[in-house]
Design an enzyme around this catalytic site. Structure first.
Site, mmCIF file in Angstrom:
data_model
loop_
_atom_site.group_PDB
_atom_site.id
_atom_site.type_symbol
_atom_site.label_atom_id
_atom_site.label_comp_id
_atom_site.label_asym_id
_atom_site.label_seq_id
_atom_site.Cartn_x
_atom_site.Cartn_y
_atom_site.Cartn_z
ATOM 1 N N ASP A 29 -12.473 6.049 16.092
ATOM 2 C CA ASP A 29 -12.802 6.748 14.847
ATOM 3 C C ASP A 29 -11.511 7.166 14.137
ATOM 4 O OD1 ASP A 29 -13.608 8.836 12.921
ATOM 5 O OD2 ASP A 29 -15.566 8.686 13.881
ATOM 6 N N ILE A 30 -11.472 6.894 12.827
ATOM 7 C CA ILE A 30 -10.250 7.147 12.041
ATOM 8 C C ILE A 30 -9.971 8.654 11.866
ATOM 9 C CG2 ILE A 30 -11.218 7.203 9.696
ATOM 10 C CD1 ILE A 30 -9.048 5.161 8.908
ATOM 11 N N ASN A 85 -25.330 10.866 14.170
ATOM 12 C CA ASN A 85 -25.856 11.525 12.973
ATOM 13 C C ASN A 85 -26.770 10.543 12.240
ATOM 14 O OD1 ASN A 85 -24.163 13.760 13.523
ATOM 15 N ND2 ASN A 85 -22.454 12.734 12.531
ATOM 16 N N GLY A 91 -25.558 14.706 8.546
ATOM 17 C CA GLY A 91 -24.119 14.470 8.583
ATOM 18 C C GLY A 91 -23.721 13.010 8.636
ATOM 19 N N GLN A 92 -24.698 12.100 8.464
ATOM 20 C CA GLN A 92 -24.337 10.678 8.490
ATOM 21 C C GLN A 92 -23.638 10.300 7.188
ATOM 22 O OE1 GLN A 92 -27.660 7.952 9.029
ATOM 23 N NE2 GLN A 92 -26.304 6.223 9.474
ATOM 24 N N SER A 93 -22.439 9.789 7.316
ATOM 25 C CA SER A 93 -21.687 9.403 6.119
ATOM 26 C C SER A 93 -21.591 7.890 5.974
ATOM 27 C CB SER A 93 -20.285 10.023 6.151
ATOM 28 O OG SER A 93 -19.583 9.582 7.281
ATOM 29 N N HIS A 98 -24.499 4.175 14.284
ATOM 30 C CA HIS A 98 -23.394 4.207 15.244
ATOM 31 C C HIS A 98 -23.524 5.413 16.144
ATOM 32 C CE1 HIS A 98 -22.330 6.269 11.546
ATOM 33 N NE2 HIS A 98 -21.622 7.118 12.288
ATOM 34 N N HIS A 100 -21.278 8.161 18.369
ATOM 35 C CA HIS A 100 -19.954 8.749 18.587
ATOM 36 C C HIS A 100 -19.797 9.102 20.068
ATOM 37 C CE1 HIS A 100 -19.153 10.044 14.264
ATOM 38 N NE2 HIS A 100 -20.456 9.841 14.208
HETATM 39 P P1 5GP Z 1 -20.934 9.662 10.487
HETATM 40 O O1 5GP Z 1 -20.387 10.741 9.616
HETATM 41 O O2 5GP Z 1 -21.685 8.629 9.656
HETATM 42 O O3 5GP Z 1 -21.729 10.134 11.661
HETATM 43 O O4 5GP Z 1 -19.696 8.945 11.141
HETATM 44 C C1 5GP Z 1 -18.919 7.997 10.470
HETATM 45 C C2 5GP Z 1 -17.593 7.993 11.158
HETATM 46 O O5 5GP Z 1 -16.900 6.838 10.752
HETATM 47 C C3 5GP Z 1 -16.717 9.205 10.812
HETATM 48 O O6 5GP Z 1 -16.431 9.948 11.977
HETATM 49 C C4 5GP Z 1 -15.498 8.585 10.172
HETATM 50 O O7 5GP Z 1 -14.304 9.231 10.541
HETATM 51 C C5 5GP Z 1 -15.538 7.143 10.653
HETATM 52 N N1 5GP Z 1 -14.945 6.209 9.698
HETATM 53 C C6 5GP Z 1 -15.210 6.151 8.369
HETATM 54 N N2 5GP Z 1 -14.482 5.169 7.803
HETATM 55 C C7 5GP Z 1 -13.776 4.589 8.812
HETATM 56 C C8 5GP Z 1 -12.845 3.512 8.839
HETATM 57 O O8 5GP Z 1 -12.512 2.893 7.837
HETATM 58 N N3 5GP Z 1 -12.315 3.187 10.052
HETATM 59 C C9 5GP Z 1 -12.666 3.855 11.201
HETATM 60 N N4 5GP Z 1 -12.086 3.443 12.327
HETATM 61 N N5 5GP Z 1 -13.528 4.876 11.197
HETATM 62 C C10 5GP Z 1 -14.086 5.245 10.022
#
Ligand code: 5GP
Length: 136
Positions: A29-30, A85, A91-93, A98, A100
């Protein structure tokens, strides 16, 4: 338009890939909760957990366990969280399902639950009855 994860899977944008099969990929995760925070992603663009076919869940969970074991070994962890999420309100972005997995450390102040509720007398059964009626 494809998701950021599909772009990573297709090598259109870079990522640190930890592991990959025909159906699943795991990347770093970035924006980690802790260093090594990893994501486990089905290669197909399912929006949320509810969209993932049952037949694909076994491999997703197996890869999640594989990565969790590697994190535990690498960082000598006493514990870790794995979570997902689902929906923006949760909190899903990235709208590509996926999981975590993040390392946890003593007193790291990472917190998932605030203001926990209490059930009144009989309320837990009421709630459970409603849910049970929708299990199919
Ligand atoms: P969410 O918020 O949907 O549960 O998690 C999405 C995750 O993807 C976040 O923790 C975010 O840091 C990670 N993420 C978003 N864009 C990128 C990317 O370009 N590369 C990587 N490695 N992770 C990403």
């Amino acid at each position: 338009m494809s998701t950021i994860f599909t772009k990573i899977i297709n090598r259109e944008i870079p990522a640190e890939i930890l592991y990959e099969t025909d159906n699943v990929i795991s990347i770093i995760d970035i924006m980690p909760i802790h260093y090594g925070h990893a994501l486990i992603i089905p290669k197909k663009e399912y929006k949320t957990f509810l969209d993932v076919p049952e037949a694909e869940l076994k491999e997703l969970l197996a890869v999640t366990q594989l990565i969790a074991k590697a994190l535990v070994k690498t960082f000598k962890l006493e514990g870790f969280n794995f979570f997902s999420n689902n929906g923006e309100i949760a909190g899903q972005s990235v709208h590509h399902f996926h999981i975590h997995v993040t390392p946890r450390y003593p007193n790291d102040k990472v917190s998932f639950a605030h203001n926990l509720k209490k059930y009144n007398e009989g309320q837990m059964k009421e709630v459970a009855d409603k849910i049970r009626a929708n299990i199919s």
